[in-house]
Design a protein around this motif. Structure first.
Motif, mmCIF file in Angstrom:
data_model
loop_
_atom_site.group_PDB
_atom_site.id
_atom_site.type_symbol
_atom_site.label_atom_id
_atom_site.label_comp_id
_atom_site.label_asym_id
_atom_site.label_seq_id
_atom_site.Cartn_x
_atom_site.Cartn_y
_atom_site.Cartn_z
ATOM 1 N N GLU A 46 0.837 -1.208 0.000
ATOM 2 C CA GLU A 46 0.000 0.000 0.000
ATOM 3 C C GLU A 46 0.874 1.261 0.000
ATOM 4 N N THR A 47 1.985 1.202 0.743
ATOM 5 C CA THR A 47 2.914 2.339 0.750
ATOM 6 C C THR A 47 3.463 2.594 -0.647
ATOM 7 N N GLN A 48 3.906 1.524 -1.316
ATOM 8 C CA GLN A 48 4.453 1.692 -2.657
ATOM 9 C C GLN A 48 3.412 2.231 -3.627
ATOM 10 N N ARG A 49 2.186 1.748 -3.505
ATOM 11 C CA ARG A 49 1.112 2.219 -4.394
ATOM 12 C C ARG A 49 0.864 3.707 -4.185
ATOM 13 N N ARG A 50 0.799 4.108 -2.920
ATOM 14 C CA ARG A 50 0.506 5.503 -2.620
ATOM 15 C C ARG A 50 1.669 6.436 -2.997
ATOM 16 N N LYS A 97 3.760 10.612 -6.712
ATOM 17 C CA LYS A 97 4.669 11.062 -7.759
ATOM 18 C C LYS A 97 3.911 11.415 -9.035
ATOM 19 N N ALA A 98 2.946 10.586 -9.385
ATOM 20 C CA ALA A 98 2.186 10.824 -10.613
ATOM 21 C C ALA A 98 1.351 12.095 -10.529
ATOM 22 N N ASN A 99 0.848 12.379 -9.332
ATOM 23 C CA ASN A 99 -0.044 13.535 -9.156
ATOM 24 C C ASN A 99 0.695 14.830 -8.830
ATOM 25 N N ASN A 100 2.014 14.744 -8.622
ATOM 26 C CA ASN A 100 2.791 15.933 -8.273
ATOM 27 C C ASN A 100 4.036 16.030 -9.157
#
Length: 402
Positions: free
Chosen positions: A302-306, A311-314
């Motif tokens: 879950e940490t890796q997913r978030r 990164k994708a959103n910023n």
């Protein structure tokens, strides 16, 4: 790319492979006049990191290269006449030793480049060399040492590196050394310059090596300009006005002291140097990542997913040509047209260059931006190289009489 703590945000940006704003677009597409001026006027860039780049991953920059921000065809396209090739010595060499060897190897690589392509490049050891090489249609390779560690506390080494072509020395880099405190280093062991550093500044004046105050602490800057009998340079710095709290850049009070000294600030193009949002990006993202790890565990799925989502959103907020022009404008408005120039840091700041200033072919975009902001041809001539030549000539003249 120089992966020191001073470039943490830049390294993070590059590691994310964020290219959303990397397109070669600009609000100031270069007109024929801008291209003409870039090629007509002497164009000096006081900080390009080719030597260390090709030391880590060799490419023949006399030909078109796949990587990097500099090669001969792009330099010709951009109108570049005289890059100061940075003899960059990582701060770790202060403790590990070997700095003299590395510096000599990097200088050797520039001499080898000239040897391979004497129809394209020539070494430049003086302002006269710069002028003569331009007349011959050759790109001058001048040399500046980024980090004074190879002096190793011995003024004989200053003379050695002068004899090898070094014409400025950045007193420190990302950590304090035996010469000066660094703006990035919280350990202010010297509270400015060391006793040897104060002697070195005087010796540089007498030898004809320009004092470069980029990277040093504020205290070291003020001591250097007080001691130096000649104008100093900031070879690749920008303004704290646009990056509050970033000591690596220069404050307005420092600019006023620079004017009194007669020196020049050569504006760094890196996004984190010219724009606040880019400057704070790394710290912002790291804090969010740490919060995710704390909540969901260091290595959980879950940490890796978030983190990937974060990164994708910023995406990295690249600066623009406008931000670079704002930095130039502020210097001119505060201390005058005589004290600003170009110190891009090409090949030194990774994938963080502004939209419109991605490599050495893009100097005409900068010229167009200056034209659009009302700068005269004479003003642009000073910014592109005239101001740096004035400072260099003043250092040469002092050394001849002392």
């Amino acid at each position: 790319m120089k992966t020191t703590l001073s470039y943490a945000a830049l390294v993070l940006a590059s590691s994310l492979s964020i290219n959303a704003s990397h397109a070669q677009t600009t609000e100031h597409p270069a007109s024929e006049k801008a291209k003409q001026l870039a090629h007509e006027f002497l164009l000096i860039d006081t900080h390009i990191d080719v030597p260390y780049r090709i030391n880590e991953h060799w490419e023949n920059v006399a030909e078109a290269t796949k990587d990097g921000d500099f090669d001969y065809p792009r330099a010709v396209e951009g109108g570049l006449n005289a890059p100061f090739m940075s003899i960059y010595i990582p701060a770790s060499y202060e403790q590990s030793g070997g700095s003299i060897q590395l510096a000599n190897q990097l200088i050797d690589s520039m001499e080898a480049l000239v040897g391979r392509a004497p129809d394209k490049f020539a070494m430049a050891y003086s302002t006269d060399d710069i002028k003569q090489n331009k007349k011959k249609g050759l790109i001058s390779l001048a040399l500046g040492m980024e980090n004074g560690t190879p002096i190793e506390g011995d003024l004989k080494n200053l003379q050695h590196f002068y004899d090898r072509g070094i014409r400025y020395i950045t007193l420190a880099h990302s950590q304090s050394n035996h010469i000066a405190d660094s703006s990035y280093d919280i350990r202010r062991q010297w509270h400015g310059l060391s006793p040897f550093g104060k002697e070195l500044v005087k010796a540089m004046n007498k030898t004809g090596v320009m004092v470069d105050i980029s990277h040093v602490s504020d205290e070291a800057f003020y001591q250097a300009v007080e001691i130096s009998a000649t104008p100093v340079i900031a070879s690749h710095s920008s303004l704290r006005k646009y990056t509050p709290g970033f000591e690596r850049n220069m404050s307005d009070d420092m600019l006023l002291a620079l004017k009194k000294n007669g020196g020049v600030i050569q504006i760094n193009f890196g996004s984190s140097f010219v724009a606040q949002q880019a400057n704070r990006y790394g710290d912002m993202l790291e804090k969010r990542i740490e919060a995710v790890k704390k909540k969901y565990g260091e290595d959980s799925a879950e940490t890796q997913r978030r983190i990937e989502e974060l990164k994708a959103n910023n995406p990295y907020p690249y600066a623009t040509l406008e931000d670079v022009l704002d930095n130039i404008d502020h210097v001119v408005q505060l201390i005058g047209i005589d004290h600003v120039g170009v110190g891009s840091d090409f090949d030194g700041v990774g994938d963080s260059l502004p939209v419109g200033l991605k490599d050495v072919s893009d100097y005409p975009n900068l010229v167009q931006g200056l034209l659009d902001r009302g700068y005269s041809d004479a003003d642009i001539k000073q910014i592109l190289g005239g101001n740096l030549m004035r400072v260099w000539e003043a250092n040469e003249a002092y050394a001849k009489t002392h």
